[in-house]
Write a protein that holds these residues in place. Structure first.
Motif, PDB file in Angstrom:
ATOM      1  N   SER A 167       0.836  -1.195   0.000  1.00 17.23           N
ATOM      2  CA  SER A 167       0.000   0.000   0.000  1.00 17.23           C
ATOM      3  C   SER A 167       0.872   1.247   0.000  1.00 17.23           C
ATOM      4  O   SER A 167       2.104   1.183   0.144  1.00 17.23           O
ATOM      5  CB  SER A 167      -0.913   0.005   1.226  1.00 17.23           C
ATOM      6  OG  SER A 167      -0.140   0.063   2.419  1.00 17.23           O
ATOM      7  N   SER A 168       0.243   2.395  -0.145  1.00 14.30           N
ATOM      8  CA  SER A 168       0.989   3.663  -0.178  1.00 14.30           C
ATOM      9  C   SER A 168       1.702   3.909   1.144  1.00 14.30           C
ATOM     10  O   SER A 168       2.866   4.350   1.167  1.00 14.30           O
ATOM     11  CB  SER A 168       0.043   4.812  -0.503  1.00 14.30           C
ATOM     12  OG  SER A 168      -0.551   4.620  -1.775  1.00 14.30           O
ATOM     13  N   LEU A 169       1.025   3.645   2.262  1.00 18.72           N
ATOM     14  CA  LEU A 169       1.653   3.831   3.561  1.00 18.72           C
ATOM     15  C   LEU A 169       2.805   2.860   3.774  1.00 18.72           C
ATOM     16  O   LEU A 169       3.833   3.226   4.354  1.00 18.72           O
ATOM     17  CB  LEU A 169       0.616   3.677   4.673  1.00 18.72           C
ATOM     18  CG  LEU A 169      -0.441   4.785   4.766  1.00 18.72           C
ATOM     19  CD1 LEU A 169      -1.439   4.484   5.880  1.00 18.72           C
ATOM     20  CD2 LEU A 169       0.218   6.139   4.996  1.00 18.72           C
ATOM     21  N   GLN A 170       2.649   1.624   3.321  1.00 19.61           N
ATOM     22  CA  GLN A 170       3.741   0.659   3.454  1.00 19.61           C
ATOM     23  C   GLN A 170       4.944   1.053   2.615  1.00 19.61           C
ATOM     24  O   GLN A 170       6.088   0.927   3.058  1.00 19.61           O
ATOM     25  CB  GLN A 170       3.240  -0.737   3.054  1.00 19.61           C
ATOM     26  CG  GLN A 170       2.268  -1.357   4.046  1.00 19.61           C
ATOM     27  CD  GLN A 170       1.696  -2.661   3.552  1.00 19.61           C
ATOM     28  OE1 GLN A 170       1.664  -2.920   2.336  1.00 19.61           O
ATOM     29  NE2 GLN A 170       1.235  -3.504   4.470  1.00 19.61           N
ATOM     30  N   ARG A 171       4.703   1.533   1.407  1.00 16.61           N
ATOM     31  CA  ARG A 171       5.826   1.989   0.575  1.00 16.61           C
ATOM     32  C   ARG A 171       6.511   3.185   1.220  1.00 16.61           C
ATOM     33  O   ARG A 171       7.740   3.294   1.186  1.00 16.61           O
ATOM     34  CB  ARG A 171       5.331   2.349  -0.824  1.00 16.61           C
ATOM     35  CG  ARG A 171       4.926   1.158  -1.663  1.00 16.61           C
ATOM     36  CD  ARG A 171       4.883   1.516  -3.146  1.00 16.61           C
ATOM     37  NE  ARG A 171       3.912   2.572  -3.418  1.00 16.61           N
ATOM     38  CZ  ARG A 171       2.645   2.357  -3.708  1.00 16.61           C
ATOM     39  NH1 ARG A 171       2.175   1.097  -3.757  1.00 16.61           N
ATOM     40  NH2 ARG A 171       1.824   3.349  -3.965  1.00 16.61           N
ATOM     41  N   LEU A 172       5.717   4.091   1.803  1.00 20.06           N
ATOM     42  CA  LEU A 172       6.302   5.270   2.447  1.00 20.06           C
ATOM     43  C   LEU A 172       7.138   4.872   3.652  1.00 20.06           C
ATOM     44  O   LEU A 172       8.247   5.388   3.843  1.00 20.06           O
ATOM     45  CB  LEU A 172       5.189   6.231   2.855  1.00 20.06           C
ATOM     46  CG  LEU A 172       5.619   7.484   3.627  1.00 20.06           C
ATOM     47  CD1 LEU A 172       6.518   8.363   2.764  1.00 20.06           C
ATOM     48  CD2 LEU A 172       4.401   8.262   4.098  1.00 20.06           C
ATOM     49  N   ARG A 173       6.635   3.956   4.454  1.00 17.85           N
ATOM     50  CA  ARG A 173       7.321   3.607   5.705  1.00 17.85           C
ATOM     51  C   ARG A 173       8.535   2.723   5.479  1.00 17.85           C
ATOM     52  O   ARG A 173       9.590   2.953   6.092  1.00 17.85           O
ATOM     53  CB  ARG A 173       6.338   2.905   6.643  1.00 17.85           C
ATOM     54  CG  ARG A 173       6.950   2.471   7.973  1.00 17.85           C
ATOM     55  CD  ARG A 173       5.930   1.771   8.837  1.00 17.85           C
ATOM     56  NE  ARG A 173       6.527   1.284  10.078  1.00 17.85           N
ATOM     57  CZ  ARG A 173       5.884   0.580  10.997  1.00 17.85           C
ATOM     58  NH1 ARG A 173       4.598   0.270  10.808  1.00 17.85           N
ATOM     59  NH2 ARG A 173       6.497   0.174  12.085  1.00 17.85           N
ATOM     60  N   PHE A 174       8.416   1.728   4.632  1.00 13.67           N
ATOM     61  CA  PHE A 174       9.464   0.718   4.519  1.00 13.67           C
ATOM     62  C   PHE A 174      10.405   0.934   3.339  1.00 13.67           C
ATOM     63  O   PHE A 174      11.466   0.301   3.275  1.00 13.67           O
ATOM     64  CB  PHE A 174       8.833  -0.679   4.410  1.00 13.67           C
ATOM     65  CG  PHE A 174       8.038  -1.078   5.618  1.00 13.67           C
ATOM     66  CD1 PHE A 174       8.671  -1.401   6.808  1.00 13.67           C
ATOM     67  CD2 PHE A 174       6.649  -1.111   5.568  1.00 13.67           C
ATOM     68  CE1 PHE A 174       7.942  -1.775   7.928  1.00 13.67           C
ATOM     69  CE2 PHE A 174       5.906  -1.477   6.687  1.00 13.67           C
ATOM     70  CZ  PHE A 174       6.552  -1.803   7.876  1.00 13.67           C
ATOM     71  N   ILE A 175      10.028   1.793   2.395  1.00 12.98           N
ATOM     72  CA  ILE A 175      10.868   1.971   1.207  1.00 12.98           C
ATOM     73  C   ILE A 175      11.308   3.428   1.061  1.00 12.98           C
ATOM     74  O   ILE A 175      12.502   3.727   1.003  1.00 12.98           O
ATOM     75  CB  ILE A 175      10.125   1.494  -0.063  1.00 12.98           C
ATOM     76  CG1 ILE A 175       9.813   0.008   0.036  1.00 12.98           C
ATOM     77  CG2 ILE A 175      10.961   1.785  -1.298  1.00 12.98           C
ATOM     78  CD1 ILE A 175       9.019  -0.524  -1.125  1.00 12.98           C
ATOM     79  N   VAL A 176      10.334   4.338   1.018  1.00 12.47           N
ATOM     80  CA  VAL A 176      10.657   5.734   0.715  1.00 12.47           C
ATOM     81  C   VAL A 176      11.473   6.362   1.833  1.00 12.47           C
ATOM     82  O   VAL A 176      12.551   6.940   1.591  1.00 12.47           O
ATOM     83  CB  VAL A 176       9.365   6.525   0.449  1.00 12.47           C
ATOM     84  CG1 VAL A 176       9.690   8.005   0.274  1.00 12.47           C
ATOM     85  CG2 VAL A 176       8.662   5.991  -0.785  1.00 12.47           C
ATOM     86  N   LEU A 177      10.982   6.298   3.078  1.00 14.17           N
ATOM     87  CA  LEU A 177      11.680   6.968   4.178  1.00 14.17           C
ATOM     88  C   LEU A 177      13.077   6.407   4.432  1.00 14.17           C
ATOM     89  O   LEU A 177      14.021   7.190   4.626  1.00 14.17           O
ATOM     90  CB  LEU A 177      10.829   6.898   5.446  1.00 14.17           C
ATOM     91  CG  LEU A 177       9.553   7.745   5.430  1.00 14.17           C
ATOM     92  CD1 LEU A 177       8.807   7.621   6.752  1.00 14.17           C
ATOM     93  CD2 LEU A 177       9.861   9.201   5.134  1.00 14.17           C
TER      94      LEU A 177
END
Length: 319
Positions: A224-234
């Motif tokens: 999901s968008s939040l998972q990508r933000l937390r585990f990949i993007v940040l």
């Protein structure tokens, strides 16, 4: 016959001298090539050292003295213990330190969060991204003097737009700069408005530099968008976040002009910060020795703050 022999014996000596000279010139050129970067930056490095080391030495000398101006010139008397004792009991300085830390941490974190949100929103834009970047640069380009005067008019309790909106919405006449409970918050709001675009530009550049293959793979895996933000993007954006945080923290520690124009440290000492208080001690009270000691202590505090952040960054990298 004799002259012919002399000329024949002299030629090898001349050839040896020319060979030695050429080999010496070659060695000089090789040495110059190997240390080209050091040689080219040496003049600038010496200039910077002369402009920093010499004033720093003079600042240390001033910190241990009491300086007074007389008709005969400058009079110095040893007063290191007196200055240190005064610093220990100077509650205004320690209140200014607390105000500065509150200002730095609150404003920097708020600017970081807002800049990240705006950068994520701008990254998804397909049109007018360049226009958005240009518009976001406007607050940074405005001189701090103009920003201070503009927001002071906006905060004015008699005719300011903020007081007018508060009166229309909540029925209260708001005086943020005149109250000890809201003055520091008002100054932080101005700083957040001014420097959030700085965070936005750094973080947007970091986001656009992330590998697209990783984002596409995570999308195909059903993240999901939040998972990508937390585990990949940040995690991948952490170097850009660290750079933005450090640069903005240093700038927040040096804040002076906006607070000087908005509140001058008041009401009372509710918005007194380190740079403003050192300025007052130096130029309003003419206490050069004590002001030099305050400057050294302030430099040590800033270096300690950055060292703590560096240690935390290393531990995060180790994890």
């Amino acid at each position: 016959m004799a002259s012919t022999l002399v000329s024949k014996t002299a030629v090898p000596g001349r050839a040896q001298q020319q060979s030695a000279a050429s080999s010496g010139g070659t060695r000089v050129l090789d040495l110059f090539d190997r240390h080209f970067r050091l040689i080219t930056i040496a003049p600038a490095a010496l200039l910077i050292l002369s402009l920093t080391v010499v004033p720093a030495i003079e600042l240390v000398r001033m910190a241990g003295a009491k300086i007074a101006f007389t008709n005969d010139g400058v009079e110095r008397t040893a007063a290191l213990a007196e200055n240190i004792g005064r610093l220990a009991n100077d509650w205004i300085y320690w209140r200014a330190l607390l105000n500065t830390l509150a200002f730095v941490i609150t404003s920097t974190l708020a600017e970081l969060v807002l800049g990240l949100v705006l950068a994520l929103a701008a990254q998804r834009m397909t049109r007018a991204k360049g226009v958005v970047r240009t518009l976001m640069l406007i607050p940074i380009l405005i001189p701090p003097v103009a920003i201070g005067n503009m927001w002071r008019l906006m905060y004015n309790p008699e005719f300011g737009i903020i007081a007018y909106l508060a009166d229309q919405v909540a029925g209260v006449r708001l005086d943020m700069l005149g109250s000890t409970s809201t003055a520091l918050l008002a100054v932080i709001i101005v700083d957040v408005w001014h420097w959030t675009p700085f965070m936005f530009l750094i973080l947007l550049a970091g986001l656009e530099g992330l590998p697209e293959e990783v984002m596409q793979a995570s999308h195909l895996d059903g993240a999901s968008s939040l998972q990508r933000l937390r585990f990949i993007v940040l995690p991948m954006l952490w170097p850009a976040i660290a750079v933005a945080f450090v640069f903005r923290s240093i700038g927040a520690f040096r804040v002076f002009d906006q607070i000087y124009l908005l509140t001058s440290g008041g009401p009372g000492v509710s918005t007194e910060v380190l740079s403003l208080y050192v300025f007052k001690v130096f130029f309003q009270n003419n206490e050069l020795g004590y002001g030099a000691l305050l400057s050294l202590v302030t430099i040590a505090i800033v270096c300690s703050y950055l060292a703590v952040f560096r240690i935390a960054q290393r531990r995060k990298g180790a994890l």
